[in-house]
Design a protein around this motif. Sequence first.
Motif, PDB file in Angstrom:
ATOM      1  N   ALA A  71       0.867  -1.172   0.000  1.00 22.91           N
ATOM      2  CA  ALA A  71       0.000   0.000   0.000  1.00 22.91           C
ATOM      3  C   ALA A  71       0.900   1.216   0.000  1.00 22.91           C
ATOM      4  O   ALA A  71       2.098   1.115   0.252  1.00 22.91           O
ATOM      5  CB  ALA A  71      -0.911   0.010   1.233  1.00 22.91           C
ATOM      6  N   GLU A 117       1.455  10.019   1.844  1.00 22.92           N
ATOM      7  CA  GLU A 117       0.096  10.466   2.055  1.00 22.92           C
ATOM      8  C   GLU A 117       0.094  11.882   2.612  1.00 22.92           C
ATOM      9  O   GLU A 117       0.706  12.176   3.629  1.00 22.92           O
ATOM     10  CB  GLU A 117      -0.635   9.545   3.061  1.00 22.92           C
ATOM     11  CG  GLU A 117      -0.540   8.072   2.745  1.00 22.92           C
ATOM     12  CD  GLU A 117      -1.364   7.677   1.536  1.00 22.92           C
ATOM     13  OE1 GLU A 117      -2.093   8.534   1.022  1.00 22.92           O
ATOM     14  OE2 GLU A 117      -1.251   6.528   1.097  1.00 22.92           O
ATOM     15  N   PHE A 153      -7.334   6.303   6.840  1.00 25.60           N
ATOM     16  CA  PHE A 153      -7.511   6.268   5.395  1.00 25.60           C
ATOM     17  C   PHE A 153      -7.434   7.687   4.843  1.00 25.60           C
ATOM     18  O   PHE A 153      -7.617   8.660   5.568  1.00 25.60           O
ATOM     19  CB  PHE A 153      -8.866   5.641   5.042  1.00 25.60           C
ATOM     20  CG  PHE A 153      -9.044   4.243   5.554  1.00 25.60           C
ATOM     21  CD1 PHE A 153      -8.792   3.140   4.751  1.00 25.60           C
ATOM     22  CD2 PHE A 153      -9.451   4.023   6.868  1.00 25.60           C
ATOM     23  CE1 PHE A 153      -8.941   1.850   5.239  1.00 25.60           C
ATOM     24  CE2 PHE A 153      -9.605   2.730   7.366  1.00 25.60           C
ATOM     25  CZ  PHE A 153      -9.344   1.644   6.544  1.00 25.60           C
ATOM     26  N   ASP A 184      -7.906  10.063   0.770  1.00 25.05           N
ATOM     27  CA  ASP A 184      -8.532  10.015  -0.549  1.00 25.05           C
ATOM     28  C   ASP A 184      -7.817  10.946  -1.512  1.00 25.05           C
ATOM     29  O   ASP A 184      -6.789  11.553  -1.171  1.00 25.05           O
ATOM     30  CB  ASP A 184     -10.030  10.339  -0.448  1.00 25.05           C
ATOM     31  CG  ASP A 184     -10.319  11.770  -0.004  1.00 25.05           C
ATOM     32  OD1 ASP A 184      -9.382  12.610   0.027  1.00 25.05           O
ATOM     33  OD2 ASP A 184     -11.480  12.080   0.313  1.00 25.05           O
ATOM     34  N   LEU A 195     -13.103  -2.638   2.205  1.00 30.43           N
ATOM     35  CA  LEU A 195     -12.566  -1.443   1.575  1.00 30.43           C
ATOM     36  C   LEU A 195     -12.885  -1.428   0.083  1.00 30.43           C
ATOM     37  O   LEU A 195     -13.226  -0.371  -0.480  1.00 30.43           O
ATOM     38  CB  LEU A 195     -11.056  -1.368   1.798  1.00 30.43           C
ATOM     39  CG  LEU A 195     -10.352  -0.118   1.242  1.00 30.43           C
ATOM     40  CD1 LEU A 195     -10.950   1.159   1.818  1.00 30.43           C
ATOM     41  CD2 LEU A 195      -8.853  -0.181   1.528  1.00 30.43           C
ATOM     42  N   ARG A 196     -12.804  -2.578  -0.568  1.00 32.29           N
ATOM     43  CA  ARG A 196     -13.135  -2.646  -1.990  1.00 32.29           C
ATOM     44  C   ARG A 196     -14.596  -2.252  -2.217  1.00 32.29           C
ATOM     45  O   ARG A 196     -14.920  -1.526  -3.173  1.00 32.29           O
ATOM     46  CB  ARG A 196     -12.878  -4.048  -2.529  1.00 32.29           C
ATOM     47  CG  ARG A 196     -13.025  -4.158  -4.050  1.00 32.29           C
ATOM     48  CD  ARG A 196     -12.728  -5.560  -4.541  1.00 32.29           C
ATOM     49  NE  ARG A 196     -11.391  -5.983  -4.142  1.00 32.29           N
ATOM     50  CZ  ARG A 196     -11.134  -6.982  -3.319  1.00 32.29           C
ATOM     51  NH1 ARG A 196     -12.131  -7.670  -2.785  1.00 32.29           N
ATOM     52  NH2 ARG A 196      -9.895  -7.301  -3.023  1.00 32.29           N
ATOM     53  N   GLN A 237     -14.804   1.486  -1.864  1.00 29.72           N
ATOM     54  CA  GLN A 237     -14.221   2.156  -3.027  1.00 29.72           C
ATOM     55  C   GLN A 237     -15.186   2.189  -4.203  1.00 29.72           C
ATOM     56  O   GLN A 237     -15.189   3.135  -4.992  1.00 29.72           O
ATOM     57  CB  GLN A 237     -12.914   1.464  -3.422  1.00 29.72           C
ATOM     58  CG  GLN A 237     -11.783   1.703  -2.428  1.00 29.72           C
ATOM     59  CD  GLN A 237     -10.594   0.782  -2.648  1.00 29.72           C
ATOM     60  OE1 GLN A 237     -10.736  -0.318  -3.186  1.00 29.72           O
ATOM     61  NE2 GLN A 237      -9.413   1.212  -2.239  1.00 29.72           N
ATOM     62  N   GLY A 263     -10.399   7.834  -4.847  1.00 32.29           N
ATOM     63  CA  GLY A 263      -9.051   7.575  -4.377  1.00 32.29           C
ATOM     64  C   GLY A 263      -8.952   7.075  -2.956  1.00 32.29           C
ATOM     65  O   GLY A 263      -7.888   7.185  -2.330  1.00 32.29           O
ATOM     66  N   ARG A 290      -8.116   5.021   0.141  1.00 29.00           N
ATOM     67  CA  ARG A 290      -7.072   4.025   0.356  1.00 29.00           C
ATOM     68  C   ARG A 290      -6.596   4.045   1.813  1.00 29.00           C
ATOM     69  O   ARG A 290      -6.708   5.048   2.502  1.00 29.00           O
ATOM     70  CB  ARG A 290      -5.882   4.255  -0.575  1.00 29.00           C
ATOM     71  CG  ARG A 290      -5.207   5.609  -0.428  1.00 29.00           C
ATOM     72  CD  ARG A 290      -4.353   5.925  -1.657  1.00 29.00           C
ATOM     73  NE  ARG A 290      -3.599   7.176  -1.518  1.00 29.00           N
ATOM     74  CZ  ARG A 290      -4.106   8.377  -1.762  1.00 29.00           C
ATOM     75  NH1 ARG A 290      -5.378   8.513  -2.112  1.00 29.00           N
ATOM     76  NH2 ARG A 290      -3.343   9.451  -1.642  1.00 29.00           N
ATOM     77  N   LEU A 291      -6.051   2.918   2.217  1.00 27.96           N
ATOM     78  CA  LEU A 291      -5.447   2.778   3.541  1.00 27.96           C
ATOM     79  C   LEU A 291      -4.132   3.553   3.600  1.00 27.96           C
ATOM     80  O   LEU A 291      -3.397   3.634   2.621  1.00 27.96           O
ATOM     81  CB  LEU A 291      -5.174   1.302   3.820  1.00 27.96           C
ATOM     82  CG  LEU A 291      -4.403   0.957   5.106  1.00 27.96           C
ATOM     83  CD1 LEU A 291      -5.322   1.045   6.311  1.00 27.96           C
ATOM     84  CD2 LEU A 291      -3.797  -0.447   5.007  1.00 27.96           C
ATOM     85  N   LYS A 303      -0.456   3.551   5.370  1.00 27.27           N
ATOM     86  CA  LYS A 303       0.480   2.739   6.144  1.00 27.27           C
ATOM     87  C   LYS A 303       0.903   3.483   7.410  1.00 27.27           C
ATOM     88  O   LYS A 303       0.929   4.717   7.455  1.00 27.27           O
ATOM     89  CB  LYS A 303       1.728   2.444   5.329  1.00 27.27           C
ATOM     90  CG  LYS A 303       1.591   1.374   4.267  1.00 27.27           C
ATOM     91  CD  LYS A 303       2.951   1.142   3.626  1.00 27.27           C
ATOM     92  CE  LYS A 303       2.922   0.058   2.594  1.00 27.27           C
ATOM     93  NZ  LYS A 303       4.271  -0.185   2.016  1.00 27.27           N
TER      94      LYS A 303
END
Length: 299
Positions: A31, A37, A69, A71, A271-272, A275, A282, A284-285, A287
């Motif tokens: 990820a 991020e 998370f 975006d 999460l999918r 999304q 956009g 997303r997790l 890290k």
Amino acid sequence: MTRTRRTHVARTLAALVLASGAAASTAAVTAAPASAEAGGRWAPAGTAAIHPGVQMYTQGAQCTGNFVFTDARDRTYVGYAAHCAGLGEATDTDGCQAESLPLGTRVSFNEGGSLVDGGTRVGRGTLAYSSWRTMDRIGTTAANPCAYNDFALVRVDRDDVRKVNPSVPFFGGPTGIDRDGTAEGDRVFSYGNSSIRGGLEVLSPKVGFSLGDAPADGGWSHPLYTLTPGIPGDSGSGFLTAGGTAIGTLSTLGLAPLPASNNIGDLAKELRFAQRHAGIDGLRLVKGTEPFDPAVPIP
């Protein structure tokens, strides 16, 4: 957490893990790194007030945040369980039928909450996505997502984003998202923060093992056992694999195959789904900024 206190907790966890006799395995996917991020805006892990494991209050109901998370618009979210914003009974587990609070509901991030009071508010956010509301809106009827897709996102207020760090306390990570599910005996790690414990920090880090995925669940749920077990208030908390990848979010307390076992929803699937249906471009997790360290021996 200071090094001395972390060592004390690690020794306690090590004793519990050795008693369990569980085996371990790893699974990893990649990820985006936390430094990529939002331009590396995160607060230092040691002082961040909002992080995985933070207490979250929604109209008086307390749950635990799982992961951070972001975006495409650089906004920041903390995940927790959709049922934390539910309007039904604790036994309402069909997310396609249960009613929930509307998007836009205010949620507070707290520390030190107990059965006496909610502790200190350290930030606020807004309910931005609920899998339960979304499944009801689009007419989902498939049994597995209705039963196990228990995931919501709270958008952190702009003024509070500077207080956020995406690292899981005590363990570090996540290092990415797991997509392989679990096999019986796989080691798992979590950090719960139920107000029922009254701030007893030694019980927040959890180590456990998978009870093996049931084929009928289609990979949506992972039953497991941890020492100590997840209890009300831990709902929503995140789980990591032995490789530090984010595998799931705490949803229910199980009665079988072991009393006080727990079931976690599969984060990759949750999460999918978000999304595809949340309308958050956009998504997303993030890290962790801190490396994953299980703090106990992994055989």
